[in-house]
Design a protein around this motif. Structure first.
Motif, PDB file in Angstrom:
ATOM      1  N   GLN A  29      -1.489  31.574  48.985  1.00  0.00           N
ATOM      2  CA  GLN A  29      -0.882  30.257  49.112  1.00  0.00           C
ATOM      3  C   GLN A  29       0.041  30.002  47.929  1.00  0.00           C
ATOM      4  O   GLN A  29       0.015  30.739  46.948  1.00  0.00           O
ATOM      5  N   ASP A  30       0.855  28.960  48.029  1.00  0.00           N
ATOM      6  CA  ASP A  30       1.731  28.608  46.911  1.00  0.00           C
ATOM      7  C   ASP A  30       0.953  27.941  45.778  1.00  0.00           C
ATOM      8  O   ASP A  30       1.296  28.075  44.612  1.00  0.00           O
ATOM      9  N   LEU A  31      -0.084  27.196  46.142  1.00  0.00           N
ATOM     10  CA  LEU A  31      -0.836  26.458  45.130  1.00  0.00           C
ATOM     11  C   LEU A  31      -2.277  26.271  45.590  1.00  0.00           C
ATOM     12  O   LEU A  31      -2.527  25.849  46.722  1.00  0.00           O
ATOM     13  N   LEU A  32      -3.222  26.595  44.722  1.00  0.00           N
ATOM     14  CA  LEU A  32      -4.636  26.336  44.973  1.00  0.00           C
ATOM     15  C   LEU A  32      -5.089  25.363  43.897  1.00  0.00           C
ATOM     16  O   LEU A  32      -5.221  25.730  42.719  1.00  0.00           O
ATOM     17  N   ALA A  33      -5.308  24.115  44.282  1.00  0.00           N
ATOM     18  CA  ALA A  33      -5.496  23.053  43.300  1.00  0.00           C
ATOM     19  C   ALA A  33      -6.840  22.357  43.437  1.00  0.00           C
ATOM     20  O   ALA A  33      -7.289  22.044  44.544  1.00  0.00           O
ATOM     21  N   VAL A  34      -7.460  22.105  42.299  1.00  0.00           N
ATOM     22  CA  VAL A  34      -8.676  21.300  42.214  1.00  0.00           C
ATOM     23  C   VAL A  34      -8.272  19.933  41.685  1.00  0.00           C
ATOM     24  O   VAL A  34      -7.533  19.830  40.703  1.00  0.00           O
ATOM     25  N   GLY A  35      -8.741  18.882  42.331  1.00  0.00           N
ATOM     26  CA  GLY A  35      -8.371  17.555  41.846  1.00  0.00           C
ATOM     27  C   GLY A  35      -9.037  16.444  42.621  1.00  0.00           C
ATOM     28  O   GLY A  35      -9.989  16.665  43.369  1.00  0.00           O
ATOM     29  N   THR A  36      -8.493  15.243  42.442  1.00  0.00           N
ATOM     30  CA  THR A  36      -9.079  14.037  43.024  1.00  0.00           C
ATOM     31  C   THR A  36      -8.021  13.280  43.816  1.00  0.00           C
ATOM     32  O   THR A  36      -6.865  13.172  43.394  1.00  0.00           O
ATOM     33  N   VAL A  37      -8.414  12.743  44.948  1.00  0.00           N
ATOM     34  CA  VAL A  37      -7.524  11.911  45.754  1.00  0.00           C
ATOM     35  C   VAL A  37      -7.370  10.556  45.060  1.00  0.00           C
ATOM     36  O   VAL A  37      -8.365   9.875  44.790  1.00  0.00           O
ATOM     37  N   THR A  38      -6.127  10.180  44.765  1.00  0.00           N
ATOM     38  CA  THR A  38      -5.893   8.893  44.103  1.00  0.00           C
ATOM     39  C   THR A  38      -5.478   7.804  45.087  1.00  0.00           C
ATOM     40  O   THR A  38      -5.748   6.635  44.867  1.00  0.00           O
ATOM     41  N   SER A  39      -4.783   8.179  46.166  1.00  0.00           N
ATOM     42  CA  SER A  39      -4.409   7.191  47.176  1.00  0.00           C
ATOM     43  C   SER A  39      -4.155   7.893  48.506  1.00  0.00           C
ATOM     44  O   SER A  39      -3.828   9.078  48.547  1.00  0.00           O
ATOM     45  N   VAL A  40      -4.308   7.123  49.567  1.00  0.00           N
ATOM     46  CA  VAL A  40      -4.123   7.651  50.921  1.00  0.00           C
ATOM     47  C   VAL A  40      -3.124   6.775  51.658  1.00  0.00           C
ATOM     48  O   VAL A  40      -3.305   5.556  51.766  1.00  0.00           O
ATOM     49  N   GLY A  41      -2.033   7.398  52.145  1.00  0.00           N
ATOM     50  CA  GLY A  41      -1.057   6.693  52.950  1.00  0.00           C
ATOM     51  C   GLY A  41      -1.224   7.057  54.407  1.00  0.00           C
ATOM     52  O   GLY A  41      -2.110   7.820  54.785  1.00  0.00           O
ATOM     53  N   GLU A  42      -0.343   6.525  55.232  1.00  0.00           N
ATOM     54  CA  GLU A  42      -0.445   6.803  56.666  1.00  0.00           C
ATOM     55  C   GLU A  42      -0.178   8.272  56.966  1.00  0.00           C
ATOM     56  O   GLU A  42      -0.834   8.873  57.810  1.00  0.00           O
ATOM     57  N   GLY A  43       0.784   8.862  56.249  1.00  0.00           N
ATOM     58  CA  GLY A  43       1.126  10.252  56.531  1.00  0.00           C
ATOM     59  C   GLY A  43       0.896  11.209  55.383  1.00  0.00           C
ATOM     60  O   GLY A  43       1.177  12.403  55.505  1.00  0.00           O
ATOM     61  N   SER A  44       0.382  10.716  54.251  1.00  0.00           N
ATOM     62  CA  SER A  44       0.217  11.599  53.093  1.00  0.00           C
ATOM     63  C   SER A  44      -0.936  11.124  52.223  1.00  0.00           C
ATOM     64  O   SER A  44      -1.379   9.970  52.319  1.00  0.00           O
ATOM     65  N   ILE A  45      -1.411  12.027  51.373  1.00  0.00           N
ATOM     66  CA  ILE A  45      -2.381  11.663  50.348  1.00  0.00           C
ATOM     67  C   ILE A  45      -1.796  12.051  48.998  1.00  0.00           C
ATOM     68  O   ILE A  45      -1.063  13.039  48.893  1.00  0.00           O
ATOM     69  N   THR A  46      -2.091  11.272  47.976  1.00  0.00           N
ATOM     70  CA  THR A  46      -1.679  11.597  46.626  1.00  0.00           C
ATOM     71  C   THR A  46      -2.875  12.218  45.921  1.00  0.00           C
ATOM     72  O   THR A  46      -3.976  11.665  45.935  1.00  0.00           O
TER      73      THR A  46
END
Length: 238
Positions: A29-46
């Motif tokens: 993959q291009d990126l394998l990331a560990v982290g936390t969801v900060t916000s959730v939109g209708e079509g995306s998550i930050t």
């Protein structure tokens, strides 16, 4: 013997799931990331990244993971149906593919983590633990060092192969995740995103291309202006 009991990953799991897990644990993959969801939109998550993982073994012909200098600490990921269970505050590890104009899409799957501080325990996004999430747990906790796994389908057992030795890491009948003593594991330091640093941003391909385009446009404009001035003639009145 454990080797005789355990089949190959491809035989134990459906082909599509086996391929996705193999790519997940082998830099597919291009990126394998560990982290936390900060916000959730209708079509995306930050997603706030705490660590970038890279496997100790790369898939043949697979894409190269992004260098940390090209990864911002906070990224946007297309949510889609696969990530519907993630909510703000959830910790997870995501396999991502970079889009052409920024942002990311899910690539080889995602798993929920009980925290972002190692050691962690992985589960499916629905919160279930199984043989596959056991392999992901050992992969994440070793920061990508442990990446070779063999599955025995019906009995729900998983072995980790490391330096020619096999270690039973999951046995559903014996209570789930096992904790074998695995000698010689290197202590890898965490890799954090550095893309929020201004100097790192200037070195990214997108920024360099933009700088070159502006420089080329300026050079063309100066050349045209110089030619116009060269055509002018000075007339002296007597």
């Amino acid at each position: 013997m454990l080797l005789a009991l355990l089949g190959s990953l491809a035989l134990a799991l459906p082909a599509q799931a086996a391929d996705a897990l193999y790519r997940f644990t082998h830099n597919g993959q291009d990126l394998l990331a560990v982290g936390t969801v900060t916000s959730v939109g209708e079509g995306s998550i930050t997603f706030s990244i705490s660590e970038i993982l890279k496997s100790s073994s790369s898939i043949g012909g697979g894409s190269s993971p992004l260098p940390s200098s090209e990864v911002r600490r906070e990224i946007k990921v297309e949510r889609g149906e696969a990530l519907r269970d993630l909510q703000p505050g959830d910790a997870a590890i995501l396999s991502l593919k970079k889009k052409m104009w920024g942002g990311f899409v899910l690539d080889n799957g995602a798993y929920r983590l009980d925290s972002t501080a190692l050691p962690v325990q992985a589960s499916t996004l629905a919160g279930e633990e199984n043989a596959e999430t056991a392999a992901v747990t050992f992969f994440v906790n070793s920061r990508g060092v442990f990446c070779e796994f063999a599955f025995e389908g019906d009995d729900g057992r998983v072995a980790l192969t490391y330096k020619g030795q096999d270690y039973l890491i999951y046995d559903r009948a014996a209570g789930g995740i096992q904790n074998p003593q695995i000698p010689g594991t290197p202590n890898r330091l965490p890799t954090e995103p550095k893309g929020d640093d201004w100097f790192a941003n200037w070195q990214s391909p997108a920024v360099l291309i933009g700088i070159l385009a502006v420089a080329a446009g300026g050079a063309i404009a100066l050349r045209v202006l110089f030619k116009k001035r060269k055509r002018r003639h000075t007339i002296y009145l007597k």
